[in-house]
Design an enzyme around this catalytic site. Structure first.
Site, PDB file in Angstrom:
ATOM      1  N   LEU A  15       0.663  -0.984   0.210  1.00  0.00           N
ATOM      2  CA  LEU A  15       0.122  -0.600  -0.466  1.00  0.00           C
ATOM      3  C   LEU A  15       0.954   1.983   0.119  1.00  0.00           C
ATOM      4  CD1 LEU A  15      -2.466   1.424   0.613  1.00  0.00           C
ATOM      5  CD2 LEU A  15      -2.389   0.828   2.837  1.00  0.00           C
ATOM      6  N   GLY A  17       4.478   1.445   0.728  1.00  0.00           N
ATOM      7  CA  GLY A  17       6.069   1.347  -0.557  1.00  0.00           C
ATOM      8  C   GLY A  17       5.839   1.498  -1.672  1.00  0.00           C
ATOM      9  N   TYR A 128       0.718  -5.409  18.236  1.00  0.00           N
ATOM     10  CA  TYR A 128       1.355  -4.412  17.442  1.00  0.00           C
ATOM     11  C   TYR A 128       1.962  -2.960  17.852  1.00  0.00           C
ATOM     12  CZ  TYR A 128       0.541  -1.852  12.656  1.00  0.00           C
ATOM     13  OH  TYR A 128       1.085  -1.542  11.562  1.00  0.00           O
ATOM     14  N   LYS A 132       5.479  -1.575  17.307  1.00  0.00           N
ATOM     15  CA  LYS A 132       5.949  -0.264  16.493  1.00  0.00           C
ATOM     16  C   LYS A 132       6.125   0.883  17.325  1.00  0.00           C
ATOM     17  CE  LYS A 132       4.595  -0.501  12.117  1.00  0.00           C
ATOM     18  NZ  LYS A 132       5.593  -0.366  11.091  1.00  0.00           N
ATOM     19  N   PRO A 155       2.121   8.537  10.473  1.00  0.00           N
ATOM     20  CA  PRO A 155       1.408   8.757   9.473  1.00  0.00           C
ATOM     21  C   PRO A 155       0.305   8.045  10.000  1.00  0.00           C
ATOM     22  CG  PRO A 155       2.820   6.605   8.983  1.00  0.00           C
ATOM     23  CD  PRO A 155       2.689   6.889   9.829  1.00  0.00           C
ATOM     24  N   ASN A 157      -4.567   6.755   8.980  1.00  0.00           N
ATOM     25  CA  ASN A 157      -5.093   5.794   8.684  1.00  0.00           C
ATOM     26  C   ASN A 157      -4.239   6.070   7.385  1.00  0.00           C
ATOM     27  OD1 ASN A 157      -6.246   5.136  11.306  1.00  0.00           O
ATOM     28  ND2 ASN A 157      -7.620   3.835  10.040  1.00  0.00           N
ATOM     29  N   HIS A 171      -8.542  -3.341   6.691  1.00  0.00           N
ATOM     30  CA  HIS A 171      -8.521  -2.303   7.441  1.00  0.00           C
ATOM     31  C   HIS A 171     -10.182  -1.933   6.473  1.00  0.00           C
ATOM     32  CE1 HIS A 171      -4.353  -1.834   8.714  1.00  0.00           C
ATOM     33  NE2 HIS A 171      -5.095  -1.026   9.655  1.00  0.00           N
TER      34      HIS A 171
HETATM   35  P1  GDP Z   1      -7.964   0.678  13.009  1.00  0.00           P
HETATM   36  O1  GDP Z   1      -8.137   2.171  12.607  1.00  0.00           O
HETATM   37  O2  GDP Z   1      -6.635   0.344  14.102  1.00  0.00           O
HETATM   38  O3  GDP Z   1      -9.646   1.127  14.925  1.00  0.00           O
HETATM   39  O4  GDP Z   1      -8.971  -0.274  11.814  1.00  0.00           O
HETATM   40  P2  GDP Z   1     -10.284  -0.515  11.067  1.00  0.00           P
HETATM   41  O5  GDP Z   1      -9.807   0.266  10.050  1.00  0.00           O
HETATM   42  O6  GDP Z   1      -9.696  -1.439  11.282  1.00  0.00           O
HETATM   43  O7  GDP Z   1     -11.181  -0.062  12.215  1.00  0.00           O
HETATM   44  C1  GDP Z   1     -11.581   1.180  11.395  1.00  0.00           C
HETATM   45  C2  GDP Z   1     -12.828   1.441  12.427  1.00  0.00           C
HETATM   46  O8  GDP Z   1     -14.160   1.126  11.149  1.00  0.00           O
HETATM   47  C3  GDP Z   1     -13.069   0.354  13.417  1.00  0.00           C
HETATM   48  O9  GDP Z   1     -14.518   1.304  14.177  1.00  0.00           O
HETATM   49  C4  GDP Z   1     -14.033  -0.551  12.992  1.00  0.00           C
HETATM   50  O10 GDP Z   1     -14.884  -1.589  14.168  1.00  0.00           O
HETATM   51  C5  GDP Z   1     -14.836   0.268  11.577  1.00  0.00           C
HETATM   52  N1  GDP Z   1     -15.346  -0.841  10.460  1.00  0.00           N
HETATM   53  C6  GDP Z   1     -16.395  -0.534  10.300  1.00  0.00           C
HETATM   54  N2  GDP Z   1     -16.422  -1.561   9.653  1.00  0.00           N
HETATM   55  C7  GDP Z   1     -15.502  -2.484   8.704  1.00  0.00           C
HETATM   56  C8  GDP Z   1     -15.208  -3.012   8.178  1.00  0.00           C
HETATM   57  O11 GDP Z   1     -15.385  -3.368   7.368  1.00  0.00           O
HETATM   58  N3  GDP Z   1     -13.711  -3.855   8.383  1.00  0.00           N
HETATM   59  C9  GDP Z   1     -13.101  -2.815   9.420  1.00  0.00           C
HETATM   60  N4  GDP Z   1     -11.590  -3.622   9.145  1.00  0.00           N
HETATM   61  N5  GDP Z   1     -13.304  -1.853  10.180  1.00  0.00           N
HETATM   62  C10 GDP Z   1     -14.719  -1.687   9.825  1.00  0.00           C
END
Ligand code: GDP
Length: 302
Positions: A15, A17, A128, A132, A155, A157, A171
């Protein structure tokens, strides 16, 4: 300008790199970062002078909470190997990546780099997060003892093409894009984990790549640099954008799925003092990511 043939980008096909300049971007089958001798020889054999360390074992909130030990071990091992090999090969500069999700769960907002070690990370990803966080310790100790130039950036997200779109492990953005694609085919609602209220700052991978290129050429500091965009967006807004992009009718929120931290806004003022960067608007970056997903569906990680 740094000669790209002197730059190794670990995780160079991934993503982040893939958006960073460098001629050496070996995949994991070509260079196994869990193997110290492999990375040590790679640096020596290719006369590497600059390393951008993007490789990591990463995953979304669910994957992180289910594999705390694996996330800890693999990331610690990889990072220790990379830094030590950089030291032994007199690498001139190393840029490595932390992330805002490793900060203490109870922090003062906006997040500032000096709060990194001041409390326990969120329970969903502490394996994790601690691994990190040790990048910062490793970099500081090697700078202090050996005078190495290691720059750490933090960074928010990241999203964009070439992400992992696995439905369980990814994610939120790649996960929801993939789910929206399936929902469209089945004329079904888009299922969103949690209640949609958590907030995140998102940076488009190409923006982050450009900023890393600039930092590699122009920046050196002992202090980690927060690299985040300007706005916080709710998960509901992300889902609504995707509902519209895929012409779906309905969203369904699944309250029993993990939500992670409620929010983690970060202070990007140090970055802004360094460069005047125009971030890709979220709608545009999201649309480009969806286009990439649709075009590359057969070959992407999922
Ligand atoms: P974070 O930022 O480390 O918490 O990681 P994520 O990107 O996995 O999740 C971000 C937020 O998106 C969290 O509150 C999840 O509950 C919400 N979320 C909603 N739908 C999804 C999904 O389909 N996948 C993931 N990974 N997160 C989701």
């Amino acid at each position: 300008m740094i000669d790209p043939s002197k730059i190794l980008v670990t995780g160079g096909k991934g993503l982040v790199g893939s958006c960073v300049t460098g001629l050496h971007k070996p995949g994991s089958h070509e260079l196994n970062l869990m193997d110290f001798n492999a990375i040590n020889s790679y640096l020596k054999d290719n006369n590497i002078e600059y390393v951008v360390h993007c490789a990591a074992m990463v995953g979304g909130v669910k994957e992180n909470s289910e594999k705390l030990g694996e996330f800890f071990y693999n990331n610690m091992q990889m990072n220790l190997n990379v830094f030590e090999a950089c030291r032994l090969n007199n690498v001139k500069k190393t840029v490595s990546l932390l992330t805002t999700c490793i900060f203490p769960a109870q922090a003062n907002y906006p997040l500032t780099f000096d709060q990194l070690h001041t409390g326990e990370p969120h329970e969903s990803n502490y394996g994790y997060a601690y691994a990190k966080r040790m990048i910062e310790i490793n970099a500081r100790a090697y700078r202090d003892q050996y005078g190495m130039d290691i720059v750490n950036i933090i960074p928010c997200n990241v999203y964009g093409p070439r992400d992992n779109f696995n439905l369980q492990k990814s994610h939120v953005i790649p996960g929801l894009i993939h789910k929206a694609y399936i929902a469209k085919q089945n004329t079904a609602p888009l299922k969103v984990w949690g209640d949609g209220s958590p907030l995140r700052e998102f940076i488009y991978s190409e923006d982050l790549g450009k900023i890393i290129d600039w930092l590699l050429q122009n920046y050196s500091s002992r202090k980690p640099l927060i690299v985040s965009s300007d706005e916080e967006i709710t998960i509901r807004e992300v889902a609504e954008n995707l509902r519209d992009l895929f012409s779906l009718k309905e969203l369904v929120f699944e309250a029993d799925m993990p939500m992670g931290q409620h929010r983690k806004p970060s202070d990007n003022s140090a970055l802004k003092n360094l460069i005047d960067f125009k971030f890709t608007p979220f709608n545009k970056g999201l649309k480009e990511t969806v286009n990439w997903f649709n075009t590359n569906y057969e070959i992407l990680r999922k």
